[in-house]
Scaffold this motif. Structure first.
Motif, PDB file in Angstrom:
ATOM      1  N   ALA A  62       0.849  -1.189   0.000  1.00  0.00           N
ATOM      2  CA  ALA A  62       0.000   0.000   0.000  1.00  0.00           C
ATOM      3  C   ALA A  62       0.885   1.239   0.000  1.00  0.00           C
ATOM      4  N   VAL A  63       0.377   2.286  -0.624  1.00  0.00           N
ATOM      5  CA  VAL A  63       1.051   3.584  -0.634  1.00  0.00           C
ATOM      6  C   VAL A  63       0.065   4.611  -0.092  1.00  0.00           C
ATOM      7  N   VAL A  64       0.493   5.363   0.905  1.00  0.00           N
ATOM      8  CA  VAL A  64      -0.353   6.399   1.499  1.00  0.00           C
ATOM      9  C   VAL A  64       0.258   7.760   1.189  1.00  0.00           C
ATOM     10  N   ILE A  65      -0.525   8.622   0.563  1.00  0.00           N
ATOM     11  CA  ILE A  65      -0.066   9.962   0.190  1.00  0.00           C
ATOM     12  C   ILE A  65      -0.878  10.982   0.962  1.00  0.00           C
ATOM     13  N   THR A  66      -0.204  11.991   1.481  1.00  0.00           N
ATOM     14  CA  THR A  66      -0.921  13.087   2.128  1.00  0.00           C
ATOM     15  C   THR A  66      -0.337  14.414   1.653  1.00  0.00           C
ATOM     16  N   GLY A  67      -1.233  15.318   1.254  1.00  0.00           N
ATOM     17  CA  GLY A  67      -0.801  16.626   0.772  1.00  0.00           C
ATOM     18  C   GLY A  67      -0.958  16.771  -0.726  1.00  0.00           C
ATOM     19  N   GLY A  68      -1.163  18.007  -1.154  1.00  0.00           N
ATOM     20  CA  GLY A  68      -1.243  18.290  -2.580  1.00  0.00           C
ATOM     21  C   GLY A  68      -2.584  18.008  -3.209  1.00  0.00           C
ATOM     22  N   LEU A  69      -3.631  17.836  -2.389  1.00  0.00           N
ATOM     23  CA  LEU A  69      -4.984  17.651  -2.908  1.00  0.00           C
ATOM     24  C   LEU A  69      -5.753  18.953  -2.758  1.00  0.00           C
ATOM     25  N   GLY A  70      -6.583  19.245  -3.733  1.00  0.00           N
ATOM     26  CA  GLY A  70      -7.375  20.464  -3.648  1.00  0.00           C
ATOM     27  C   GLY A  70      -7.462  21.156  -4.990  1.00  0.00           C
ATOM     28  N   GLY A  71      -7.908  22.403  -4.967  1.00  0.00           N
ATOM     29  CA  GLY A  71      -8.121  23.120  -6.215  1.00  0.00           C
ATOM     30  C   GLY A  71      -7.233  24.318  -6.420  1.00  0.00           C
ATOM     31  N   THR A  72      -6.132  24.427  -5.654  1.00  0.00           N
ATOM     32  CA  THR A  72      -5.226  25.561  -5.830  1.00  0.00           C
ATOM     33  C   THR A  72      -4.116  25.200  -6.821  1.00  0.00           C
ATOM     34  N   PHE A 154      -4.813  11.480   0.745  1.00  0.00           N
ATOM     35  CA  PHE A 154      -5.545  12.297   1.704  1.00  0.00           C
ATOM     36  C   PHE A 154      -5.053  13.745   1.638  1.00  0.00           C
ATOM     37  N   PRO A 155      -5.911  14.710   1.996  1.00  0.00           N
ATOM     38  CA  PRO A 155      -5.461  16.098   2.093  1.00  0.00           C
ATOM     39  C   PRO A 155      -4.363  16.234   3.149  1.00  0.00           C
ATOM     40  N   GLY A 156      -3.620  17.338   3.064  1.00  0.00           N
ATOM     41  CA  GLY A 156      -2.500  17.532   3.978  1.00  0.00           C
ATOM     42  C   GLY A 156      -2.870  18.133   5.327  1.00  0.00           C
ATOM     43  N   ALA A 157      -4.022  18.785   5.441  1.00  0.00           N
ATOM     44  CA  ALA A 157      -4.424  19.341   6.731  1.00  0.00           C
ATOM     45  C   ALA A 157      -4.563  18.206   7.738  1.00  0.00           C
TER      46      ALA A 157
END
Length: 244
Positions: A62-72, A154-157
């Protein structure tokens, strides 16, 4: 189950934002009986994210990524995932509706701020996910997370990341169990004992300096009985303050 954690963000690499997400995720994944095999932080660089996820997707369970999601402008993680899996970005109606409701609730709660800054969100940009991804609705914020194959994004917040991870935490359940012994003995005095326990039992043992004058010995393994016997063996040969 071997998991790799990827945190994304220029602000993390610059030291502007502490990387608490990686620590929290590692603790949670380990507590669920899986193993964290890699932790890496990358900038908001779409191609670097593509190369890393493409490589890790073949090497880890499994790979878990957090950060860099959104519309900016610097949120490129979802685009990178679409590239890795050769998918188009699409807008799921349920995800868009949730983004719309979250944005409306924010406007209602902050009318002066919205009026002052003329906040006009591109809802489709915030709600877009790679085609075929499993959406994870965000109960704490605007941007959804998603699962594509064995890649979790997942989002980074921190509050948002934690809330989203908890909805899929059971998917990281594994067989690894751990016990930690706290000891006042110096690490240098336990070299032979630690070599002996590794040789005698099918376990992994880590020795770590700690605060408060106590060092930690963490015993881990997929066989709970082996971990138990190894801890009992160590308790006879090491001065132990407590075991957790």
């Amino acid at each position: 189950m071997k998991t790799a954690i990827l945190t994304v963000g220029d602000e993390v690499l610059a030291g502007d934002t502490p990387n608490t997400n990686a620590t929290w995720l590692a603790e949670q994944i380990t507590a669920h009986g899986s193993t964290v095999a890699r932790i890496l932080t990358l900038p908001d660089d779409r191609q670097l994210i593509v190369e890393t996820v493409d490589d890790w997707n073949d090497r880890f369970d499994a790979v878990v990524i957090t950060g860099g999601l959104g519309g900016t402008h610097d949120d490129v993680t979802v685009d990178a995932l679409a590239d890795v899996f050769d998918r188009e970005l699409v807008v799921d109606p349920a995800v868009r509706e949730d983004v719309l409701e979250t944005a409306a609730a924010y406007r209602d709660a902050n009318p002066d701020l919205v009026a002052e800054h003329d906040l006009d969100l591109d809802l489709n940009a915030w709600a877009s996910l790679p085609e075929g991804a499993r959406a994870i609705i965000n109960p704490e914020g605007l941007c959804p997370g998603c699962v594509l194959g064995t890649v979790y994004a997942f989002p980074g917040a921190p509050a948002e990341m934690q809330a989203l991870f908890e909805t899929v935490a059971h998917e990281f359940d594994g067989d690894v169990t751990s016990r930690t012994l706290y000891t006042p003995q110096p690490e240098g005095s336990m070299v032979d004992v630690l070599a002996g326990v590794r040789e005698k039992f099918d376990v992994q043992v880590g020795s770590y300096p700690d605060t408060g004058g106590l060092n930690r010995l963490k015993v881990s393994g997929e066989d709970g009985n082996a971990v138990k016997r190894a801890v009992e063996w160590l308790e006879i040969r090491v001065t132990v303050d407590r075991v957790v």
